[in-house]
Design a protein around this motif. Sequence first.
Motif, mmCIF file in Angstrom:
data_model
loop_
_atom_site.group_PDB
_atom_site.id
_atom_site.type_symbol
_atom_site.label_atom_id
_atom_site.label_comp_id
_atom_site.label_asym_id
_atom_site.label_seq_id
_atom_site.Cartn_x
_atom_site.Cartn_y
_atom_site.Cartn_z
ATOM 1 N N ASN A 1 31.878 35.026 -0.596
ATOM 2 C CA ASN A 1 32.606 34.330 0.464
ATOM 3 C C ASN A 1 32.845 35.251 1.666
ATOM 4 O OD1 ASN A 1 33.413 31.679 0.741
ATOM 5 N ND2 ASN A 1 35.573 32.161 0.490
ATOM 6 N N VAL B 1 41.829 15.029 -11.099
ATOM 7 C CA VAL B 1 40.389 15.191 -11.306
ATOM 8 C C VAL B 1 39.696 13.833 -11.468
ATOM 9 C CG1 VAL B 1 38.672 16.180 -12.885
ATOM 10 C CG2 VAL B 1 40.747 17.457 -12.350
ATOM 11 N N CYS C 1 41.204 31.963 -0.200
ATOM 12 C CA CYS C 1 39.839 32.180 -0.679
ATOM 13 C C CYS C 1 39.193 33.362 0.029
ATOM 14 C CB CYS C 1 39.000 30.930 -0.471
ATOM 15 S SG CYS C 1 38.701 30.605 1.261
ATOM 16 N N GLY D 1 35.251 29.286 -5.301
ATOM 17 C CA GLY D 1 36.087 30.473 -5.441
ATOM 18 C C GLY D 1 35.455 31.728 -4.858
ATOM 19 N N GLY E 1 45.942 11.733 -6.444
ATOM 20 C CA GLY E 1 45.546 11.739 -7.841
ATOM 21 C C GLY E 1 44.993 13.092 -8.236
ATOM 22 N N ALA F 1 39.254 12.124 -8.200
ATOM 23 C CA ALA F 1 38.163 12.736 -7.437
ATOM 24 C C ALA F 1 36.813 12.249 -7.976
ATOM 25 C CB ALA F 1 38.262 14.263 -7.530
ATOM 26 N N PRO G 1 41.944 21.558 -1.822
ATOM 27 C CA PRO G 1 42.763 22.380 -2.724
ATOM 28 C C PRO G 1 44.199 22.502 -2.225
ATOM 29 C CG PRO G 1 41.588 23.801 -1.236
ATOM 30 C CD PRO G 1 41.224 22.385 -0.838
ATOM 31 N N PHE G 2 45.037 23.172 -3.045
ATOM 32 C CA PHE G 2 46.456 23.285 -2.685
ATOM 33 C C PHE G 2 46.718 24.352 -1.635
ATOM 34 C CE2 PHE G 2 46.212 26.866 -5.601
ATOM 35 C CZ PHE G 2 47.061 27.778 -4.991
ATOM 36 N N PHE H 1 31.739 27.979 8.479
ATOM 37 C CA PHE H 1 32.327 28.778 7.395
ATOM 38 C C PHE H 1 31.238 28.923 6.342
ATOM 39 C CE2 PHE H 1 34.937 29.693 3.742
ATOM 40 C CZ PHE H 1 36.008 30.397 4.257
ATOM 41 N N SER I 1 38.226 25.433 -6.740
ATOM 42 C CA SER I 1 37.813 26.495 -7.663
ATOM 43 C C SER I 1 36.308 26.421 -7.961
ATOM 44 C CB SER I 1 38.577 26.313 -8.972
ATOM 45 O OG SER I 1 38.288 25.026 -9.495
ATOM 46 N N LYS J 1 41.102 12.910 -0.737
ATOM 47 C CA LYS J 1 41.827 13.078 -2.015
ATOM 48 C C LYS J 1 42.377 14.512 -1.989
ATOM 49 C CE LYS J 1 42.026 14.641 -5.737
ATOM 50 N NZ LYS J 1 43.099 15.610 -6.106
ATOM 51 N N TRP K 1 39.568 20.398 8.170
ATOM 52 C CA TRP K 1 38.162 20.825 8.235
ATOM 53 C C TRP K 1 37.248 19.609 8.153
ATOM 54 C CZ3 TRP K 1 36.747 25.209 4.208
ATOM 55 C CH2 TRP K 1 37.265 26.442 4.626
ATOM 56 N N SER L 1 45.033 17.823 -2.747
ATOM 57 C CA SER L 1 45.574 18.419 -3.974
ATOM 58 C C SER L 1 46.831 17.666 -4.400
ATOM 59 C CB SER L 1 45.920 19.883 -3.737
ATOM 60 O OG SER L 1 46.637 20.373 -4.854
ATOM 61 N N GLU L 2 46.951 17.486 -5.698
ATOM 62 C CA GLU L 2 48.121 16.810 -6.252
ATOM 63 C C GLU L 2 49.351 17.722 -6.212
ATOM 64 O OE1 GLU L 2 45.292 17.842 -7.473
ATOM 65 O OE2 GLU L 2 45.194 17.808 -9.657
HETATM 66 P P1 NAD Z 1 41.041 23.221 -7.898
HETATM 67 O O1 NAD Z 1 39.572 23.303 -8.078
HETATM 68 O O2 NAD Z 1 41.905 23.281 -9.083
HETATM 69 O O3 NAD Z 1 41.418 21.833 -7.148
HETATM 70 C C1 NAD Z 1 40.857 21.496 -5.898
HETATM 71 C C2 NAD Z 1 40.802 19.988 -5.742
HETATM 72 O O4 NAD Z 1 39.797 19.467 -6.597
HETATM 73 C C3 NAD Z 1 42.074 19.251 -6.128
HETATM 74 O O5 NAD Z 1 42.203 18.147 -5.264
HETATM 75 C C4 NAD Z 1 41.808 18.823 -7.569
HETATM 76 O O6 NAD Z 1 42.505 17.639 -7.907
HETATM 77 C C5 NAD Z 1 40.320 18.592 -7.577
HETATM 78 N N1 NAD Z 1 39.602 19.001 -8.794
HETATM 79 C C6 NAD Z 1 39.858 20.052 -9.612
HETATM 80 N N2 NAD Z 1 38.924 20.127 -10.574
HETATM 81 C C7 NAD Z 1 38.051 19.130 -10.349
HETATM 82 C C8 NAD Z 1 36.876 18.671 -11.028
HETATM 83 N N3 NAD Z 1 36.406 19.283 -12.114
HETATM 84 N N4 NAD Z 1 36.236 17.597 -10.531
HETATM 85 C C9 NAD Z 1 36.684 16.955 -9.420
HETATM 86 N N5 NAD Z 1 37.791 17.344 -8.752
HETATM 87 C C10 NAD Z 1 38.464 18.416 -9.207
HETATM 88 O O7 NAD Z 1 41.438 24.357 -6.829
HETATM 89 P P2 NAD Z 1 42.898 24.784 -6.338
HETATM 90 O O8 NAD Z 1 43.567 25.566 -7.423
HETATM 91 O O9 NAD Z 1 43.598 23.630 -5.740
HETATM 92 O O10 NAD Z 1 42.511 25.764 -5.123
HETATM 93 C C11 NAD Z 1 42.265 27.133 -5.286
HETATM 94 C C12 NAD Z 1 40.788 27.431 -5.365
HETATM 95 O O11 NAD Z 1 40.144 26.957 -4.184
HETATM 96 C C13 NAD Z 1 40.482 28.911 -5.413
HETATM 97 O O12 NAD Z 1 39.459 29.123 -6.350
HETATM 98 C C14 NAD Z 1 40.004 29.246 -4.011
HETATM 99 O O13 NAD Z 1 39.135 30.351 -3.913
HETATM 100 C C15 NAD Z 1 39.292 27.972 -3.649
HETATM 101 N N6 NAD Z 1 39.171 27.820 -2.215
HETATM 102 C C16 NAD Z 1 37.934 28.008 -1.672
HETATM 103 C C17 NAD Z 1 37.760 27.927 -0.300
HETATM 104 C C18 NAD Z 1 36.409 28.156 0.321
HETATM 105 O O14 NAD Z 1 36.243 27.834 1.491
HETATM 106 N N7 NAD Z 1 35.447 28.687 -0.391
HETATM 107 C C19 NAD Z 1 38.852 27.629 0.516
HETATM 108 C C20 NAD Z 1 40.107 27.425 -0.080
HETATM 109 C C21 NAD Z 1 40.254 27.516 -1.467
#
Ligand code: NAD
Length: 502
Positions: free
Chosen positions: A414, A211, A286, A254, A209, A214, A153-154, A453, A231, A178, A163, A180-181
């Motif tokens: 979490n 979704v 998170c 999330g 890239g 991924a 994620p970002f 974790f 998420s 892969k 990690w 975050s973009e």
């Molecule tokens: P995101 O889900 O939008 O994107 C995360 C990554 O997954 C990106 O690389 C994105 O390109 C890819 N992606 C998004 N949707 C996808 C799909 N349907 N299929 C395959 N790949 C997909 O998340 P974000 O906005 O970058 O990060 C924030 C979220 O991450 C928050 O919900 C936060 O709670 C969560 N987070 C969780 C933890 C944890 O350990 N539980 C840690 C950090 C962040």
Amino acid sequence: MIDKSPKTIPLFIGGEFVQSKSSDKKEVYDPSTNEVLSYVPYATSQEIDKSIEIAKEAFKQWREVPVPERARLFFKYQKALKDQQDDIAKILAEENGKNFEDAKGDVWRGIEVVEQACHAPALIMGETVENVSRNIDTHSILQPLGVCTGITPFNFPAMIPLWMFPLSIVCGNTFILKPSEQDPHTPNKLAEIFQNCGFPKGLLSVIHGGVDTANYLLEHPTIKAVSFVGSAQGAESVYKKSSASLKRVQAFAGAKNHMVVMPDADKDQVIKSLTGSSCGAAGQRCMAISVAVFVGSSSDWIPELKESLAKLHPSSWKDKKADFGPLISPASRKRVLSLIEKGKNEGASLLLDGSQFQSKHYPKGNFVGPTLFDHVKADMSIYKEEIFGPVLLCVRVKDLDSALEFINNNPYGNGTSIFTSSGSHARKFQHEVEVGQVGVNIPIPVPLPFFSFTGWKRSFLGDLHAYGKQAIRFYTETKTIISRWPETENQGSKLNMTIKMK
Ligand code: NAD
């Protein structure tokens, strides 16, 4: 620092940075100004295939490299990351927006995972039992899987890639990341430092890239294991798709994290901890505390909490006084503002409204000021959704049992914490709460990587947690070997003791 003439950033394939042939590109912005920093290419399927093919070939050699030699390279990587921590943090702060101290922390928490990878020889040991039967021994060994992938994620662009790939690679695997973009420069920097440490080419690739990229990776037949952090929606999709193609998968998702405030807690500590843990990194963690559960008379402290939050100064990472930065994108800001609006409309009391906040020096940034709601109920949208912004919700309950019931009814698990001076309250809470990571007078209980974790419920899908201790199990297969040994000379005559069980 990121070069200021916007250009397309490269992919990292087979130990080299290469320009993508893709015409599909997206802007990467500075969230404090919304200036375009660069363009991120969405890799073509041929480029992804090539990175996987190279990783598959490299695996054949890498798995044969002795474990201490693999670990020794990670000692070099740890030192290089430490030496360049500030440089990485500057790149990270610029594209992610978090303040410089938080950016350095992001890198540091990743370095700690690399330190765990340095322990690989001790961690990758199997088990042995001699004499499971006469002259028969059993032992197990852990072997690498092959090509693994990670989707990140970002919000922690250094820590979360770290990690994954160091622990996977030290086990003998090869890895396709892969990231975050939205903040892809930091992972590229991690890859550059990795390659400069002398790791053989092809162990790590960084494929940019969205979704579709991924999904292409996780459905590819060569990929053996998928690690995802992001998420809840992303995690569910990745978990279902990866397991449907019979891959090993773990998806960190999330959260909605509660902090219980008992009337016997230290008030100053409570206010300081709630202020930092709700709004630090603009609430984009998170493990951020997004719900304060006030038990009994502790709710008398809410006015002081409001005063403390109101003093926070959101600004760019370049401003040394910044307590927290902007949200990652205009879309995130819009979403948070619409949730604040919903909170008002659904009847929560808005004590502090950050939706009108304007940064004097960074007027185009995605800033939201600290926001505080009181009298929040479980059926409100602001409670049901993860806000991922600097917004703290206050809930009032009569006793610890009601606080526990409230938290345990939440679908996420979490992190959580309790602030109290009572040992029995703390013991009851840690025993009964259905959440994976629990703080006692600690607001954000993130374990160091020699633990795991351990999110629960909708915050984690899978069975082994990739970060930390259990990562070694996730990134290896166990092979059990049962051996019969020939009798040694004269041994037969000594084997005359028999045990008869009824
Ligand atoms: P995101 O889900 O939008 O994107 C995360 C990554 O997954 C990106 O690389 C994105 O390109 C890819 N992606 C998004 N949707 C996808 C799909 N349907 N299929 C395959 N790949 C997909 O998340 P974000 O906005 O970058 O990060 C924030 C979220 O991450 C928050 O919900 C936060 O709670 C969560 N987070 C969780 C933890 C944890 O350990 N539980 C840690 C950090 C962040």
